[in-house]
Design a protein around this motif. Structure first.
Motif, PDB file in Angstrom:
ATOM      1  N   ARG B 280      26.410  19.162  11.221  1.00  0.00           N
ATOM      2  CA  ARG B 280      26.019  20.272  12.094  1.00  0.00           C
ATOM      3  C   ARG B 280      25.701  19.748  13.495  1.00  0.00           C
ATOM      4  N   HIS B 283      28.830  19.155  15.469  1.00  0.00           N
ATOM      5  CA  HIS B 283      29.404  20.402  15.989  1.00  0.00           C
ATOM      6  C   HIS B 283      28.606  20.916  17.187  1.00  0.00           C
ATOM      7  N   THR B 284      27.288  20.888  17.081  1.00  0.00           N
ATOM      8  CA  THR B 284      26.468  21.345  18.202  1.00  0.00           C
ATOM      9  C   THR B 284      26.658  20.448  19.419  1.00  0.00           C
ATOM     10  N   LYS B 288      27.711  23.969  21.619  1.00  0.00           N
ATOM     11  CA  LYS B 288      26.592  24.615  22.308  1.00  0.00           C
ATOM     12  C   LYS B 288      25.803  23.661  23.208  1.00  0.00           C
ATOM     13  N   LEU B 396      18.920  25.597  22.764  1.00  0.00           N
ATOM     14  CA  LEU B 396      19.070  25.028  21.426  1.00  0.00           C
ATOM     15  C   LEU B 396      17.781  25.251  20.636  1.00  0.00           C
ATOM     16  N   GLU B 400      18.581  22.770  15.744  1.00  0.00           N
ATOM     17  CA  GLU B 400      19.777  22.216  16.393  1.00  0.00           C
ATOM     18  C   GLU B 400      19.473  20.889  17.089  1.00  0.00           C
TER      19      GLU B 400
END
Lengths: 426, 426
Positions: B280, B283-284, B288, B396, B400
């Motif tokens: 995860r 990906h962040t 983002k 965030l 995250e």
């Protein structure tokens, strides 16, 4: 008639007595037996005090509920249940698992710093000590200061397996953190210094550290005009002596203490300061992992010396440890138990900086310590030591090891930054 | 009769054509539309390729299933779904979120170390470099070595906010790690050295570092008998010159590279090397959090200079950064993007060692960088810089942020220990 009346009275009396007994049994039972679904099934009723686990809101301090009884740890306790148990007064905490004969004071807050009678603290003395601590002119090469091996950025140690000193010669033992050193009864890994004053002069003169002569160093500091006023403020006159240097340095070092940790706040009626992993780690630390055999009290150190089997006896990196100080055969390979406060901030760990991760340290303990076999040339050596019997294989699971590390994080804080003074005396 | 037959034939033909069209529609639809419960509802059908998410066993490399089509990230993707997406060839990875005009090479394995034509590596040269690297006799005081500020135990940096050098004078900028420095195009925080050879001599002569004169240092090394054979083995004759010292040191430094990280193994067809948090976080990181605006490629650095707003312009710790090298107004307060490989191993972070935790670093980025207001005396200063527009508030969540740190741990390895040689040339 009277007979009949007497019999009736006797029957009534017996019924009354029976009812009294039944009432008493019922009231005793209702006071003693666990309420429905208490979570305490299987425990002795007198430990329960009639409170159901689920009646206690997690996070609410149970002191207000249980005034006089200690709640034990239920079988297969959840983190919430452990949090409740450990939110009780410390006298109610489950007893730690200890080797026979070991006395382990409870974990707790650091007390007020003790000061020696012949070196009472003053702000001026502490400030002088801070200047000297960062001053490389104490060393023979005028390049190394106390701060070279003891840096706030590195947990008041140096972050290296072993330090380097004069001519960049390396030492054999990991530089010890100065954090909370003022609380220690004996200093250095083998306890050869009895006070911080003594330790300061040992580091000053060690040929592999600052390699100075204490009198030459004092004379050099005495020639720096900018120091005169500072010595006068600290000691009443500007005279510079090795003893005064040591006293000022020791006073500064006594100001280097841990910040308040999450665990400290947990002890202060804030049960949510430890998360689930940390609270489970605390429990394992005290029980299955047997850590309190040595890491007890406010410092989490018994201030004693133990042999974990890392002495390398008869090998290249042999270190006889405490034996070099006492000459006692049982001290071969024994080193001082370090405090665990702020332990996550000051790796690498062990007396020789062997491990660069706490995971590795815990693996050693989980295995019951190291048990090296003597090489042939020392097979019959009378001093070849036996690893401490306090250590034994623990069979901790990976989750339990991780939780202990989580707990160690909860007793660790990032050290206050104390850097070099802006105004170096010239 | 013939009319009737023709009409029948015509009807049959029309029916056949209709059936053909219907069949074609059905077969196209079945090829294109998502199967029941594919997890792709809401996505364009042509992105799907008829494979249901739940048909893919987590951990099984999907390359064997999808040969020609890229799977995109479904809305609200689970960690398992992200793992499948990121187990595809990197060309199939979701595009990173970038500021306009930014070109970001994909993350990947470190390539083979590049060597300059005029300094080809040999084992003898590297070994000579290792000896010099740990030798304090290169410095004016003969107490400081390259290794004083670049230690394997401390991620090839020194673990301190700012280093100290000659006379224990402190620098202004955090000592840069030598890990993978051989891959860097420009060196030091402001890029003022174009090669490791040049950087070595800069550190040697900087008055706040080793404070030596390169010719005096070379002469001193030349007088050490034990070095003659090593220079001969490395360069063909025993002559010692500053250039040869620099070449040997640079050759040694090019041997200091990261170990294979969990992320590297993930790229090598081992999808389970990243746990759910790490995947995860990856990906962040790419989307983002916009990290790839600067931290791209195998090194996770664009090798460029950016202003995060930490220049302290007009204040005590002012540092104009890259501007000091180029004189270009747009470079005021800009510093080189450091590689993120092994980033967890070498705090404190930023050019001035401002942050002692990666959490603090991420908080800065989450806020969109620092945007200091000029103090009155520099309010109209033409050089007062604007914080890079690549930074913007990210919003965030704490989860995250934690996951990005988990990902950064997955690209970090504990550096190989290279310590001082046993045999210091005398």
């Amino acid at each position: 008639m009277a007979d009949q009346r007497a019999r009736r009275r006797s029957v009534a009396a017996r019924v009354a007595v029976a009812l009294c007994v039944l009432g008493a049994v019922i009231s005793i039972a209702s006071a003693v037996l666990p309420p429905q679904g208490s979570g305490y099934d299987g425990h002795a009723p007198d430990q329960i005090n009639g409170i159901a686990w689920q009646d206690v809101a997690p996070g609410r301090h149970p002191l207000r509920i249980w005034q006089h009884h200690c709640l034990p740890v239920p079988d297969g306790a959840s983190a919430d249940e452990l949090r409740i148990v450990y939110s009780q007064p410390r006298a109610c905490w489950p007893r730690p698992q200890l080797a026979k004969g070991v006395i382990a004071p409870e974990l707790g807050h650091l007390p007020a710093m003790p000061y020696p009678e012949d070196n009472p603290p003053t702000a001026e003395k502490e400030e002088l000590g801070r200047h000297l601590f960062f001053d490389p002119r104490l060393s023979r090469s005028e390049q190394l200061a106390c701060a070279s091996c003891h840096d706030a950025d590195l947990g008041w140690s140096d972050g290296r397996r072993v330090p380097f000193g004069h001519d960049r010669r390396t030492g054999d033992r990991n530089s010890m953190s100065l954090l909370n050193a003022g609380y220690q009864e004996a200093l250095l890994w083998d306890g050869r210094a009895d006070s911080l004053e003594e330790q300061a002069l040992l580091a000053l003169e060690d040929p592999r550290e600052m390699n100075a002569d204490r009198h030459e160093a004092a004379a050099r500091i005495g020639r720096i005009t900018g120091y005169a006023g500072r010595f006068e403020a600290a000691f009443g006159d500007p005279h510079v002596s090795p003893e005064r240097i040591a006293k000022a340095l020791a006073t500064f070092v006594r100001s280097i203490t841990s910040r308040t940790s999450d665990f400290d706040r947990f002890l202060d009626d804030q049960p949510d300061r430890l998360n689930d992993d940390e609270i489970r780690g605390l429990h394992t630390f005290r029980t299955k992992a047997r850590c309190m055999n040595c890491h007890s009290g406010a410092l989490m150190s018994d201030q004693a010396f133990h042999n974990l089997g890392l002495h390398f006896f008869g090998r290249t990196h042999e270190d006889r440890g405490r034996y070099n100080v006492t000459g006692e055969p049982e001290d071969v390979g024994a080193f001082r138990t370090p405090s665990l406060r702020d332990v996550t901030e000051r790796g690498p760990w062990m007396h020789n900086g062997l491990f660069t991760s706490l995971e590795a340290v815990l693996n050693l303990y989980n295995a019951g310590g190291a048990h090296p076999q003597p090489r042939e040339h020392v097979a019959d050596h009378p001093l070849f030591p036996e690893t401490s019997r306090r250590l034994q294989p623990l069979r901790l699971t990976q989750a339990e090891l991780d939780e202990i590390i989580a707990f160690l994080e909860s007793i660790s804080t990032r050290p206050r930054r104390i850097g070099p003074p802006e105004d170096r005396p010239e």
